[in-house]
Structure formats: C-alpha cells, structure tokens
Write an enzyme that holds these catalytic residues in place. Sequence first.
Site, short mmCIF file in Angstrom:
data_model
loop_
_atom_site.label_atom_id
_atom_site.label_comp_id
_atom_site.label_asym_id
_atom_site.label_seq_id
_atom_site.Cartn_x
_atom_site.Cartn_y
_atom_site.Cartn_z
N ASP A 59 21.82 13.56 21.71
CA ASP A 59 21.29 13.49 20.35
C ASP A 59 21.07 14.91 19.86
O ASP A 59 20.12 15.58 20.28
CB ASP A 59 19.98 12.69 20.32
CG ASP A 59 19.51 12.46 18.88
OD1 ASP A 59 20.05 13.12 17.96
OD2 ASP A 59 18.60 11.63 18.69
N SER A 138 32.62 22.21 5.01
CA SER A 138 32.94 21.27 3.93
C SER A 138 33.29 22.10 2.69
O SER A 138 32.90 23.28 2.60
CB SER A 138 31.71 20.41 3.63
OG SER A 138 31.85 19.70 2.42
N TYR A 151 22.20 19.34 2.48
CA TYR A 151 23.56 19.21 3.04
C TYR A 151 24.44 20.38 2.60
O TYR A 151 25.09 21.03 3.43
CB TYR A 151 24.19 17.87 2.62
CG TYR A 151 25.59 17.71 3.19
CD1 TYR A 151 25.77 17.42 4.54
CD2 TYR A 151 26.71 17.88 2.39
CE1 TYR A 151 27.04 17.30 5.08
CE2 TYR A 151 27.99 17.76 2.92
CZ TYR A 151 28.15 17.47 4.27
OH TYR A 151 29.42 17.37 4.80
N ALA A 153 23.57 23.31 1.48
CA ALA A 153 23.07 24.57 2.05
C ALA A 153 23.45 24.66 3.52
O ALA A 153 23.81 25.75 4.02
CB ALA A 153 21.55 24.65 1.87
N SER A 154 23.41 23.54 4.23
CA SER A 154 23.75 23.58 5.67
C SER A 154 25.22 23.95 5.84
O SER A 154 25.58 24.70 6.76
CB SER A 154 23.43 22.23 6.34
OG SER A 154 24.38 21.23 6.03
N LYS A 155 26.07 23.46 4.96
CA LYS A 155 27.51 23.76 5.10
C LYS A 155 27.82 25.19 4.65
O LYS A 155 28.76 25.81 5.18
CB LYS A 155 28.34 22.72 4.33
CG LYS A 155 28.23 21.32 4.91
CD LYS A 155 28.65 21.26 6.37
CE LYS A 155 28.62 19.86 6.95
NZ LYS A 155 29.02 19.81 8.36
N1 LIG Z 1 33.87 12.58 5.43
C1 LIG Z 1 33.75 13.53 4.51
O1 LIG Z 1 33.96 13.31 3.31
C2 LIG Z 1 33.40 14.93 4.94
C3 LIG Z 1 33.71 15.98 4.07
C4 LIG Z 1 33.40 17.28 4.45
C5 LIG Z 1 32.82 17.52 5.68
N2 LIG Z 1 32.54 16.47 6.51
C6 LIG Z 1 31.91 16.78 7.80
O2 LIG Z 1 32.73 16.25 8.83
C7 LIG Z 1 31.96 16.07 10.01
C8 LIG Z 1 32.28 14.71 10.60
O3 LIG Z 1 31.83 13.70 9.71
P1 LIG Z 1 32.63 12.36 9.43
O4 LIG Z 1 33.09 12.41 8.04
O5 LIG Z 1 33.60 12.08 10.50
O6 LIG Z 1 31.39 11.34 9.47
P2 LIG Z 1 31.09 10.09 10.42
O7 LIG Z 1 32.25 9.18 10.45
O8 LIG Z 1 29.78 9.58 9.94
O9 LIG Z 1 30.91 10.76 11.87
C9 LIG Z 1 29.81 11.59 12.15
C10 LIG Z 1 29.78 11.89 13.64
O10 LIG Z 1 28.64 12.74 13.90
C11 LIG Z 1 27.89 12.20 14.96
N3 LIG Z 1 26.47 12.48 14.82
C12 LIG Z 1 25.68 12.28 13.75
N4 LIG Z 1 24.40 12.55 14.05
C13 LIG Z 1 24.38 12.93 15.35
C14 LIG Z 1 23.35 13.30 16.25
N5 LIG Z 1 22.05 13.30 15.88
N6 LIG Z 1 23.68 13.63 17.52
C15 LIG Z 1 24.97 13.60 17.93
N7 LIG Z 1 25.99 13.24 17.12
C16 LIG Z 1 25.69 12.89 15.85
C17 LIG Z 1 28.14 10.67 14.88
O11 LIG Z 1 27.97 10.09 16.17
P3 LIG Z 1 26.77 9.09 16.60
O12 LIG Z 1 26.28 8.41 15.35
O13 LIG Z 1 27.40 8.17 17.58
O14 LIG Z 1 25.75 10.00 17.21
C18 LIG Z 1 29.61 10.63 14.48
O15 LIG Z 1 30.42 10.69 15.62
C19 LIG Z 1 30.50 16.25 9.58
O16 LIG Z 1 30.07 17.53 9.97
C20 LIG Z 1 30.56 16.15 8.06
O17 LIG Z 1 29.52 16.86 7.45
C21 LIG Z 1 32.82 15.20 6.18
#
Ligand SMILES: NC(=O)c1ccc[n+]([C@@H]2O[C@H](COP(=O)([O-])OP(=O)(O)OC[C@H]3O[C@@H](n4cnc5c(N)ncnc54)[C@H](OP(=O)(O)O)[C@@H]3O)[C@@H](O)[C@H]2O)c1
Length: 253
Positions: A59, A138, A151, A153-155
């Site tokens: 986690d 992002s 969010y 700001a973090s990115k």
């Molecule tokens: N999808 C978009 O539109 C988009 C655009 C730009 C950037 N991003 C970035 O892409 C990355 C991946 O996101 P995604 O789009 O694939 O979203 P997602 O499908 O929701 O996947 C998020 C992943 O992060 C893990 N996670 C979340 N909280 C966690 C925690 N406390 N400890 C360990 N793992 C954790 C989740 O695993 P568990 O829940 O199993 O822990 C899951 O595997 C993120 O950094 C997101 O900000 C996404």
Amino acid sequence: MAYVVLTGASAGIGEVFAHQLASQHQDLILVARREERLQALAGELAERYGVTAQVVKADLADADGASELARTIKAAGWAVCGLVNNAGFGDRGEFDQLPLERQLAMIQVNVSSLVALTWHLLPLLKAQAGSFVINVASTAAFQAGPKMAIYYASKAFVLSFSEALHEELKDAGVAVSALCPGATESEFASEANLTGTKLFSGSVMPAEQVVRKSLARRRSAIVIPGLMNLLMVWSGKLSPRWITRRIAGWLQA
Ligand SMILES: NC(=O)c1ccc[n+]([C@@H]2O[C@H](COP(=O)([O-])OP(=O)(O)OC[C@H]3O[C@@H](n4cnc5c(N)ncnc54)[C@H](OP(=O)(O)O)[C@@H]3O)[C@@H](O)[C@H]2O)c1
C-alpha cells in the site's frame, strides 16, 4: 535476469505495461494492493510469454510502503534493471470539499512513495547497464487544475522531478522518462469521479497505445502520447497561464 519493478500493475495502464514488457521477455515485479489480481496476472504472463513475475502486495499510501517494498526486493536479492512508477490516483472536487486524508494519501502515492522508491532502487538500477525509470505523470503536469488541485500539482512535481533526474543520471546510464498521457482508458476516471466530464467524453486513448509509445521512447525525458495531447500541451505553452488553468477547470466541471 534482472527485473522491472512495476507499481500499479493490477489495473489500467500498469496492467498493459506488464503485458507489453512481458512480451519483450522481461521479468517483472508486480506491485499493488489487490494481490489476487496481481497473482492472476503473474500466472497469465508466465503462461503467455514464459516470463517470471513476482508479486509484492504494497500500500503506497502508507508512509513506509515504498521503503518496505524496497526492503523486500533487496532481501530477496532480486536485480533490478527498470522501474515504472505508475501507481497513482486522482479525485475531482473542490479542495476544501474533498476529505483532507484522501488528498494527503494522493500526495503520498503520487509523489512521496514515487520519490522514496526511486531513491531506494537507484543503487540497483545503476548496477545494471541500460537501466531505466519511467515515472507516470500526466498532461495535467503542464498547468494548474481547478477542481483537481492536488492531482495536477502532484503530476507537476513528477514531471519536474523526472526531468531533473533525467539530466543527473545520464552519465550513470540510467534513463529517466516522464510519461504524460492525456485521458486514457482505465479505472482512473471512475476512481477519480471524472466519468461523464468533458475530459473523458471526448477522445480517450487506449492504454495499449500510451504504453507502446512510452516503452519505445523510454530514453526520452518527456513522452506525450497522441498528437492531440501534444498539440494541447504545446498550445498551452504559448497561452497565458490564466487561460490554460481555466480550460483545465472547464474540462472537468
Ligand atoms: N487514465 C488516465 O486518464 C490517466 C491520464 C494521465 C495519467 N494517468 C496516470 O496513470 C497512472 C495509472 O493510472 P490508470 O489510469 O491505469 O488508473 P487505474 O486503472 O485506476 O490504476 C491505478 C493503479 O494504481 C494502483 N494504486 C492506487 N493506489 C495505490 C496504493 N495506495 N498503493 C499501491 N497501488 C495503488 C492501483 O492498484 P490497487 O488499487 O490494486 O492498489 C492500480 O493498479 C496513474 O499515475 C495516473 O495518475 C492516468
């Protein structure tokens, strides 16, 4: 054989990273909270691509989550040739209306754990020729985001941190890249309460395309997949900041 450590491998972009890396015969260390999903994925990767995939439940919202993960990797004696800091989440709402605890957890997962894991694993990465770090930022990194203040700001942090490390680690042979996707198919939108917003009702990229671009260009400092995303970022650079932040707010209203 050395491993690529992949956080957030249980869904979305991370799961696609797992498949594409495994299809390149890359062994993996899969990390997330949902262990049963990781076990199922590890089995699938072994069967389809013949790779070894270790599963470590962590986690990363815990202050010590990343350090504990690094300790597990080192104690097992696993060599590491790549790190994909992909785990992350967002949440839509006004800053003072969203729970503080969730927003601090967002900073922990998106920023602090990413920094800690990178710091702990760099000695292992430096020991492998041609190693790499991909930090998933992002297009949100390029402007402020009203209604998703933390969010965005973090990115912005992830982008700035990655660019600096890209320069610092060049001579050490570790390539550091910031992946900056726009709206992408995954569980992100439902987790972030963004379903139905303008941002996610327009063109949403398949995660396969995003990951393919990232891996092909993993030695570039910044990777922005998709022409529309690239145009948005570059046009944003030519516009006053008050315009870009208002557009960001409008897209997720
Ligand atoms: N999808 C978009 O539109 C988009 C655009 C730009 C950037 N991003 C970035 O892409 C990355 C991946 O996101 P995604 O789009 O694939 O979203 P997602 O499908 O929701 O996947 C998020 C992943 O992060 C893990 N996670 C979340 N909280 C966690 C925690 N406390 N400890 C360990 N793992 C954790 C989740 O695993 P568990 O829940 O199993 O822990 C899951 O595997 C993120 O950094 C997101 O900000 C996404």
